[in-house]
Design an enzyme around this catalytic site. Sequence first.
Site, PDB file in Angstrom:
ATOM      1  N   PHE A  40       0.852  -1.193   0.000  1.00  0.00           N
ATOM      2  CA  PHE A  40       0.000   0.000   0.000  1.00  0.00           C
ATOM      3  C   PHE A  40       0.884   1.238   0.000  1.00  0.00           C
ATOM      4  O   PHE A  40       0.828   2.071   0.896  1.00  0.00           O
ATOM      5  CB  PHE A  40      -0.935  -0.043   1.220  1.00  0.00           C
ATOM      6  CG  PHE A  40      -2.138   0.856   1.081  1.00  0.00           C
ATOM      7  CD1 PHE A  40      -2.957   0.793  -0.036  1.00  0.00           C
ATOM      8  CD2 PHE A  40      -2.464   1.754   2.086  1.00  0.00           C
ATOM      9  CE1 PHE A  40      -4.070   1.613  -0.159  1.00  0.00           C
ATOM     10  CE2 PHE A  40      -3.579   2.582   1.981  1.00  0.00           C
ATOM     11  CZ  PHE A  40      -4.387   2.511   0.852  1.00  0.00           C
ATOM     12  N   LYS A  53       6.734  -6.440 -10.759  1.00  0.00           N
ATOM     13  CA  LYS A  53       7.305  -7.114 -11.926  1.00  0.00           C
ATOM     14  C   LYS A  53       7.961  -8.449 -11.574  1.00  0.00           C
ATOM     15  O   LYS A  53       8.065  -9.337 -12.424  1.00  0.00           O
ATOM     16  CB  LYS A  53       8.353  -6.202 -12.570  1.00  0.00           C
ATOM     17  CG  LYS A  53       7.809  -4.850 -13.001  1.00  0.00           C
ATOM     18  CD  LYS A  53       8.904  -3.885 -13.414  1.00  0.00           C
ATOM     19  CE  LYS A  53       9.407  -3.036 -12.305  1.00  0.00           C
ATOM     20  NZ  LYS A  53       8.906  -1.724 -12.116  1.00  0.00           N
ATOM     21  N   GLU A  72      -0.931  -6.106 -16.538  1.00  0.00           N
ATOM     22  CA  GLU A  72      -0.787  -4.939 -17.418  1.00  0.00           C
ATOM     23  C   GLU A  72       0.091  -3.859 -16.796  1.00  0.00           C
ATOM     24  O   GLU A  72       0.877  -3.190 -17.480  1.00  0.00           O
ATOM     25  CB  GLU A  72      -2.181  -4.355 -17.720  1.00  0.00           C
ATOM     26  CG  GLU A  72      -2.182  -3.176 -18.653  1.00  0.00           C
ATOM     27  CD  GLU A  72      -1.722  -3.557 -20.054  1.00  0.00           C
ATOM     28  OE1 GLU A  72      -2.472  -4.223 -20.763  1.00  0.00           O
ATOM     29  OE2 GLU A  72      -0.584  -3.197 -20.410  1.00  0.00           O
ATOM     30  N   GLU A 118      15.407   7.325  -8.263  1.00  0.00           N
ATOM     31  CA  GLU A 118      15.618   6.997  -6.849  1.00  0.00           C
ATOM     32  C   GLU A 118      16.926   7.649  -6.377  1.00  0.00           C
ATOM     33  O   GLU A 118      17.771   8.027  -7.198  1.00  0.00           O
ATOM     34  CB  GLU A 118      15.800   5.483  -6.688  1.00  0.00           C
ATOM     35  CG  GLU A 118      14.711   4.649  -7.283  1.00  0.00           C
ATOM     36  CD  GLU A 118      13.500   4.542  -6.375  1.00  0.00           C
ATOM     37  OE1 GLU A 118      13.690   4.560  -5.150  1.00  0.00           O
ATOM     38  OE2 GLU A 118      12.390   4.479  -6.901  1.00  0.00           O
ATOM     39  N   ASP A 178      16.238  -2.136 -14.927  1.00  0.00           N
ATOM     40  CA  ASP A 178      14.773  -2.028 -14.852  1.00  0.00           C
ATOM     41  C   ASP A 178      14.148  -2.351 -16.216  1.00  0.00           C
ATOM     42  O   ASP A 178      13.168  -3.096 -16.301  1.00  0.00           O
ATOM     43  CB  ASP A 178      14.394  -0.610 -14.405  1.00  0.00           C
ATOM     44  CG  ASP A 178      12.887  -0.390 -14.452  1.00  0.00           C
ATOM     45  OD1 ASP A 178      12.183  -0.951 -13.599  1.00  0.00           O
ATOM     46  OD2 ASP A 178      12.425   0.320 -15.361  1.00  0.00           O
ATOM     47  N   LYS A 224      11.583  -5.547 -17.518  1.00  0.00           N
ATOM     48  CA  LYS A 224      10.349  -5.417 -18.305  1.00  0.00           C
ATOM     49  C   LYS A 224      10.424  -6.279 -19.569  1.00  0.00           C
ATOM     50  O   LYS A 224       9.412  -6.833 -20.007  1.00  0.00           O
ATOM     51  CB  LYS A 224      10.098  -3.950 -18.641  1.00  0.00           C
ATOM     52  CG  LYS A 224       9.695  -3.191 -17.372  1.00  0.00           C
ATOM     53  CD  LYS A 224       9.786  -1.703 -17.535  1.00  0.00           C
ATOM     54  CE  LYS A 224       9.438  -1.007 -16.222  1.00  0.00           C
ATOM     55  NZ  LYS A 224       9.813   0.404 -16.222  1.00  0.00           N
ATOM     56  N   GLY A 258       4.073   6.221 -12.080  1.00  0.00           N
ATOM     57  CA  GLY A 258       3.182   7.105 -11.325  1.00  0.00           C
ATOM     58  C   GLY A 258       2.103   6.305 -10.629  1.00  0.00           C
ATOM     59  O   GLY A 258       1.662   5.264 -11.132  1.00  0.00           O
TER      60      GLY A 258
HETATM   61  N1  LIG Z   1       5.620   3.532  -8.804  1.00  0.00           N
HETATM   62  C1  LIG Z   1       5.467   3.275 -10.094  1.00  0.00           C
HETATM   63  O1  LIG Z   1       5.343   4.171 -10.916  1.00  0.00           O
HETATM   64  C2  LIG Z   1       5.413   1.847 -10.579  1.00  0.00           C
HETATM   65  C3  LIG Z   1       5.113   1.584 -11.928  1.00  0.00           C
HETATM   66  C4  LIG Z   1       5.000   0.250 -12.362  1.00  0.00           C
HETATM   67  C5  LIG Z   1       5.231  -0.779 -11.475  1.00  0.00           C
HETATM   68  N2  LIG Z   1       5.567  -0.479 -10.168  1.00  0.00           N
HETATM   69  C6  LIG Z   1       5.796  -1.596  -9.253  1.00  0.00           C
HETATM   70  O2  LIG Z   1       4.719  -1.622  -8.321  1.00  0.00           O
HETATM   71  C7  LIG Z   1       5.192  -2.074  -7.060  1.00  0.00           C
HETATM   72  C8  LIG Z   1       4.828  -1.049  -5.996  1.00  0.00           C
HETATM   73  O3  LIG Z   1       5.497   0.166  -6.284  1.00  0.00           O
HETATM   74  P1  LIG Z   1       5.314   1.447  -5.345  1.00  0.00           P
HETATM   75  O4  LIG Z   1       5.882   2.585  -6.098  1.00  0.00           O
HETATM   76  O5  LIG Z   1       3.929   1.492  -4.841  1.00  0.00           O
HETATM   77  O6  LIG Z   1       6.288   1.066  -4.142  1.00  0.00           O
HETATM   78  P2  LIG Z   1       6.279   1.665  -2.659  1.00  0.00           P
HETATM   79  O7  LIG Z   1       5.680   3.024  -2.645  1.00  0.00           O
HETATM   80  O8  LIG Z   1       7.652   1.459  -2.124  1.00  0.00           O
HETATM   81  O9  LIG Z   1       5.270   0.709  -1.863  1.00  0.00           O
HETATM   82  C9  LIG Z   1       5.539  -0.652  -1.670  1.00  0.00           C
HETATM   83  C10 LIG Z   1       4.512  -1.216  -0.708  1.00  0.00           C
HETATM   84  O10 LIG Z   1       4.737  -2.621  -0.590  1.00  0.00           O
HETATM   85  C11 LIG Z   1       4.943  -2.940   0.787  1.00  0.00           C
HETATM   86  N3  LIG Z   1       5.864  -4.073   0.848  1.00  0.00           N
HETATM   87  C12 LIG Z   1       7.163  -4.099   0.439  1.00  0.00           C
HETATM   88  N4  LIG Z   1       7.680  -5.326   0.633  1.00  0.00           N
HETATM   89  C13 LIG Z   1       6.685  -6.067   1.180  1.00  0.00           C
HETATM   90  C14 LIG Z   1       6.581  -7.399   1.631  1.00  0.00           C
HETATM   91  N5  LIG Z   1       7.615  -8.225   1.566  1.00  0.00           N
HETATM   92  N6  LIG Z   1       5.388  -7.836   2.132  1.00  0.00           N
HETATM   93  C15 LIG Z   1       4.333  -7.008   2.213  1.00  0.00           C
HETATM   94  N7  LIG Z   1       4.354  -5.723   1.805  1.00  0.00           N
HETATM   95  C16 LIG Z   1       5.536  -5.276   1.308  1.00  0.00           C
HETATM   96  C17 LIG Z   1       5.491  -1.690   1.414  1.00  0.00           C
HETATM   97  O11 LIG Z   1       5.318  -1.737   2.819  1.00  0.00           O
HETATM   98  P3  LIG Z   1       6.121  -0.675   3.765  1.00  0.00           P
HETATM   99  O12 LIG Z   1       5.497   0.647   3.515  1.00  0.00           O
HETATM  100  O13 LIG Z   1       5.861  -1.165   5.130  1.00  0.00           O
HETATM  101  O14 LIG Z   1       7.549  -0.751   3.349  1.00  0.00           O
HETATM  102  C18 LIG Z   1       4.619  -0.653   0.716  1.00  0.00           C
HETATM  103  O15 LIG Z   1       3.333  -0.628   1.299  1.00  0.00           O
HETATM  104  C19 LIG Z   1       6.690  -2.307  -7.212  1.00  0.00           C
HETATM  105  O16 LIG Z   1       6.924  -3.665  -7.443  1.00  0.00           O
HETATM  106  C20 LIG Z   1       7.051  -1.457  -8.419  1.00  0.00           C
HETATM  107  O17 LIG Z   1       8.172  -1.966  -9.116  1.00  0.00           O
HETATM  108  C21 LIG Z   1       5.649   0.796  -9.712  1.00  0.00           C
END
Ligand SMILES: NC(=O)c1ccc[n+]([C@@H]2O[C@H](COP(=O)([O-])OP(=O)(O)OC[C@H]3O[C@@H](n4cnc5c(N)ncnc54)[C@H](OP(=O)(O)O)[C@@H]3O)[C@@H](O)[C@H]2O)c1
Length: 340
Positions: A12, A131, A155, A215, A226, A230, A323
């Site tokens: 989340f 991913k 997707e 980052e 990355d 993909k 995003g």
């Molecule tokens: N952001 C983008 O634009 C984007 C685009 C495409 C795909 N994605 C993918 O989508 C996923 C989420 O991205 P995000 O940007 O939302 O990341 P984020 O903001 O870092 O959020 C990750 C969430 O996952 C939780 N988490 C991490 N490891 C976990 C585990 N082992 N068990 C349970 N919960 C866990 C985290 O908990 P804590 O808060 O407690 O750490 C946090 O709630 C990633 O895999 C990313 O590669 C992201």
Amino acid sequence: MGERMKLALIGFGVVGQGLARILLDKADELRNEQQFTGEIVAVATRSRGTLYQPNGLSIPKLLDAIGRGSLNQYPDEARLARNQDILTLIRECSADAVVECTHTDFQSGQPAADYCAAALESGKHVVLANKGPVAVAYAELRALAAKTGKRLLFEATVMAGTPCIRLAQTALAGCRIEEARGILNGTTNYILTQMEGGLSYADALADAQRLGYAEADPTADVSGRDAVGKLLILSQALFNRKLTIDQVAMTGITGITPADIEAARAAGERYKLIARVSREGCSVRPERIPTSDPLAAVSGATNAITYQTDLLGPVTLVGAGAGGIQTGFGLLADLLALPQ
Ligand SMILES: NC(=O)c1ccc[n+]([C@@H]2O[C@H](COP(=O)([O-])OP(=O)(O)OC[C@H]3O[C@@H](n4cnc5c(N)ncnc54)[C@H](OP(=O)(O)O)[C@@H]3O)[C@@H](O)[C@H]2O)c1
């Protein structure tokens, strides 16, 4: 399942909250135009708690709680369960679909791959932004989904909500895709675009970090890793072929100098970090492409992909690649595609 789909959000952060925000803001539109109501019954994080409410969680209260740092800030109510073990929560909750948006691990795909398996085994559809499980464990998870009669959709894993997977698998079904080549990493495209504007690599990277595109540790983006991740997903989705990270020839953008950019410009070309995949293999590397190529016109953090097809020739899709809302939409598109 009726028109109300119960969801468990595992992860989340930016993306999970993006999906929650869409479900909240577009609730009426989704109900009226898509006959869809997404009801969040469970949410899990690694360090900010978990919640399970079989009657449905309040999205405004969820967003408020996480905004204050922890799901433990969510108010007490009857039947609410907190801080359960995540695998147990996935197995035992009443969700119709598990939305996996935890951290990506391209080496092991874990623990997300286990989360997905637990969801499928307990009769739930799985929709991913993460991913890792698709890149590493797609065949196993797909077999499990087939066995349990559930769907595994992803997707959002490539180009956020820009529908590159659905375009290839659905709209282009009947065409043979010979090759996909694209700009699949927005951070590096932003840096290259800024360098064309005269910035050094270091200044362009600092700019990307300031704007939140890159980052603090930009290695995964600038090394090409990355984009390689993909490609592993596209290789599975388009060609049913499993590749591992070390099978992909990878060169990042760290070696590109302003002089290289200028030389390309003088020749009527542009540097782009191009990710390519076909049945024969795949690569990620900076390539000089003519300015007449549709990919050359893609600037800033935008992503794009060109499918080379037998019946249509090249088909290019351009759109957001990252995003919270944009990726949340990719998840929503998959949820809308699930059988109801
Ligand atoms: N952001 C983008 O634009 C984007 C685009 C495409 C795909 N994605 C993918 O989508 C996923 C989420 O991205 P995000 O940007 O939302 O990341 P984020 O903001 O870092 O959020 C990750 C969430 O996952 C939780 N988490 C991490 N490891 C976990 C585990 N082992 N068990 C349970 N919960 C866990 C985290 O908990 P804590 O808060 O407690 O750490 C946090 O709630 C990633 O895999 C990313 O590669 C992201």
